[in-house]
Scaffold this motif. Structure first.
Motif, short mmCIF file in Angstrom:
data_model
loop_
_atom_site.label_atom_id
_atom_site.label_comp_id
_atom_site.label_asym_id
_atom_site.label_seq_id
_atom_site.Cartn_x
_atom_site.Cartn_y
_atom_site.Cartn_z
N ASP A 151 -8.22 -1.39 6.27
CA ASP A 151 -7.42 -0.57 5.34
C ASP A 151 -7.73 -1.14 3.81
O ASP A 151 -7.19 -2.49 4.11
CB ASP A 151 -6.27 -0.03 5.79
CG ASP A 151 -6.28 1.21 6.75
OD1 ASP A 151 -7.43 1.83 6.95
OD2 ASP A 151 -5.35 1.58 7.57
N ARG B 35 0.87 -1.24 0.00
CA ARG B 35 -0.02 0.05 0.02
C ARG B 35 0.81 1.32 -0.04
O ARG B 35 1.43 1.54 0.99
CB ARG B 35 -0.95 0.08 1.17
CG ARG B 35 -1.86 1.27 1.27
CD ARG B 35 -2.52 1.26 2.29
NE ARG B 35 -3.49 2.66 2.23
CZ ARG B 35 -4.32 3.02 3.30
NH1 ARG B 35 -4.28 2.23 4.36
NH2 ARG B 35 -4.93 4.26 3.14
N LYS C 106 -5.81 -2.43 0.40
CA LYS C 106 -4.67 -2.69 -0.02
C LYS C 106 -4.36 -2.46 -1.39
O LYS C 106 -5.32 -2.56 -2.29
CB LYS C 106 -4.08 -4.28 0.37
CG LYS C 106 -4.92 -5.40 -0.15
CD LYS C 106 -4.50 -6.74 0.19
CE LYS C 106 -5.63 -7.58 -0.13
NZ LYS C 106 -5.74 -7.83 -1.47
N MET D 59 -4.55 -3.71 7.09
CA MET D 59 -5.01 -4.40 5.89
C MET D 59 -5.20 -5.76 6.19
O MET D 59 -6.23 -6.53 5.68
CB MET D 59 -3.75 -4.13 5.13
CG MET D 59 -3.83 -2.96 4.44
SD MET D 59 -2.35 -2.99 3.30
CE MET D 59 -0.84 -2.09 3.97
#
Length: 510
Positions: free
Chosen positions: A307, A269, A309, A302
């Motif tokens: 969150d 990321r 990726k 992630m």
């Protein structure tokens, strides 16, 4: 000389302070004093009475008994304004900032004139921030700043009022190593200027670096006050918890490490996380170490689906996971105890019972979607027993608990939810030494039960004390792995800082 053992008048003396909440005796006759130009550390486990005592000093709480003496004269604090009027400023763990107002407005909040010269206000705020050594724009809305810089704004607010006594309650809990060092320099400068500093912290190594005296509280009573030069870490820990430091990490039972449960391949990321691959097996505790800002938390979020990726694959028990949200992760059997337990781990004003069962609520609802209250009560009572949760009643709000017990409620949530993988991000941040030992035991128990455990921690000794192996990150990359035979601060930092992986100046969050 800082005055103890001399005739110097203390800035403030708290004598025989008692505070009761119904049948609960929060303070049982505590004595505490602060002298000009000293840093006096106030230590003790969560629930020992430290914050209650400081709320008495700050005028937030009126004691049931005892007296307050300011510069040799009796004082009667009926509210925070009375304490501030004599130069007492308390910087609480819970920041008292207005997120929509600018940094400058927050610094001078409560002292703003009817007609404001914005240029003068911003210049004055800039001068205070420069004294602290932080480059923060006075016009920036406070809500845009990371939590560590919000902490600095809170400190600047206290300094702007020319305080004679400043209380720092866990000020370095959210600061990086370099930022914490700057804060200690600020404390030492305040001491040189004759200001009395009260320092509350669970980071005992930092306390020994800067404090002159230490007072230890336990169960609302004073265990003792000692000069730093006359004591050591083991003695202080024994005063706090009744046992030496060597027993902090419970003995890890031989655990059968089984098949691979979690596998991450080439996770990316931006520049936060770059080509990270790792695996954790059943019954294994794997540490994720490195400097603040190395990408550890970003990688964990992630894996948990919090969150997005850019690329990479996540496998659970050999099967690929397609995670669009944390809900998907929970359904698959992946749990995360976040670094910010109050902001992300619990709903702080909701009951203990609700927080403990929310991740597995389907287990206690009937066919019509209603909660089976009796079953909920039994399940939460059993969780409280297993986790040695200290609380008044399971229907009390989580906000009524100490930091260590709040962390146990987050843990209870994921114990109840079940699953194969559990990720701990800074599991003992802001938690006292006694509760730390209990949490380490609970982490060990999860591994014994066959779960795959990933632990992120900035406390290297914590990783060495509980992990089967430690992976080290630096600048978003996985730099290497340490086995128990190789555990040392030097080896971990060598990996973390290899290839120019230096901690970014002023950065204070992963």
């Amino acid at each position: 000389m800082h005055g103890w053992g001399t005739e110097m008048t203390a800035l403030v003396e708290l004598r025989g302070i008692k505070k009761f909440y119904g049948g609960v005796k929060a303070l049982k006759g505590v004595d505490f004093d602060i002298e000009p130009g000293e840093i006096h550390a106030l230590l003790g486990e969560n629930g020992a009475g430290k914050s209650t005592l400081m709320k008495v000093l700050g005028g937030d709480i009126i004691p049931n008994a005892g007296s307050i003496v300011v510069a040799g004269q009796p004082a009667d604090f009926r509210g925070p304004a009375d304490a501030k009027a004599v130069g007492i400023q308390v910087i609480h763990q819970e920041l008292a900032l207005a997120p929509d107002l600018s940094v400058a407005e927050n610094i001078y909040l409560g002292n703003l004139p009817p007609i404001i010269s914005w240029s003068a206000l911003n210049n004055s705020a800039g001068e205070v921030l420069n004294r602290l050594g932080f480059d923060i724009r006075p016009k920036e809305p406070v809500g845009n700043l990371p939590i560590a810089l919000q902490q600095i704004v809170e400190i600047a607010k206290a300094l702007s009022k020319e305080a004679r006594i400043i209380v720092f309650d866990e000020p370095t809990a959210v600061l990086s190593g370099k930022d914490a060092e700057r804060l200690h320099e600020i404390m030492l400068q305040l001491r040189m200027n004759g200001v009395g500093v009260v320092y509350i912290s669970h980071r005992l190594d930092e306390v020994f670096d800067v404090a002159d005296r230490m007072t230890v509280l336990k169960d609302g009573e004073t265990v003792g006050t000692v000069s730093v030069k006359d004591t050591d870490m083991n003695k202080i820990i024994r005063m706090m918890v009744g046992r030496p430091m060597e027993t902090m990490f419970p003995e890890k039972k031989p655990t059968k490490i089984g098949d691979e449960v979690l596998r991450v391949e080439s996770l990316n990321r931006g520049r936060e996380v770059m080509n990270v691959s790792l695996s954790v097996r059943s019954g294994e505790i794997v540490g994720l170490g490195g400097l603040v800002g190395s990408g550890r938390t970003e990688a964990a979020k992630m894996i948990f689906g919090a969150d997005p990726k850019d690329s990479g694959e996540i496998f659970l028990n050999g099967k690929p996971l397609k995670l669009k949200s944390p809900h998907d992760a929970v359904q698959a059997g992946v749990s995360l105890l976040p670094e910010d337990r109050k902001g992300e781990g619990v709903v702080i004003d909701f009951p203990i019972s609700v927080n403990s069962t929310m991740a597995g609520i389907g287990k206690i609802t009937n066919g019509f979607g209603f909660i089976k209250r009796r079953k909920e009560g039994r399940e939460v009572a059993e969780l409280a027993r297993k986790l040695t949760l200290k609380c008044g009643h399971i229907d009390d709000a989580v906000s009524t608990l100490s930091g260590g017990n709040q962390q146990k409620v987050v843990l209870a949530k994921w114990v109840f939810a079940g699953g194969d993988v559990i990720i701990f991000d800074e599991p003992t941040r802001g938690v006292d030494v006694g509760a730390k030992s209990e949490i380490y035991g609970l982490i060990n128990k999860m591994a014994e039960d066959g779960r795959a455990v990933l632990v992120i921690s900035s406390e290297h000794q914590e990783l060495f004390g509980i992990c089967d192996r430690v992976l080290v990150m630096g600048n978003g990359e996985l730099r290497g792995e340490l086995k128990p035979a190789d555990y040392s601060e030097e080896n971990l930092l060598h990996l973390a800082m290899a290839s120019g992986a230096l901690e970014k100046d002023g950065e204070s969050h992963d």
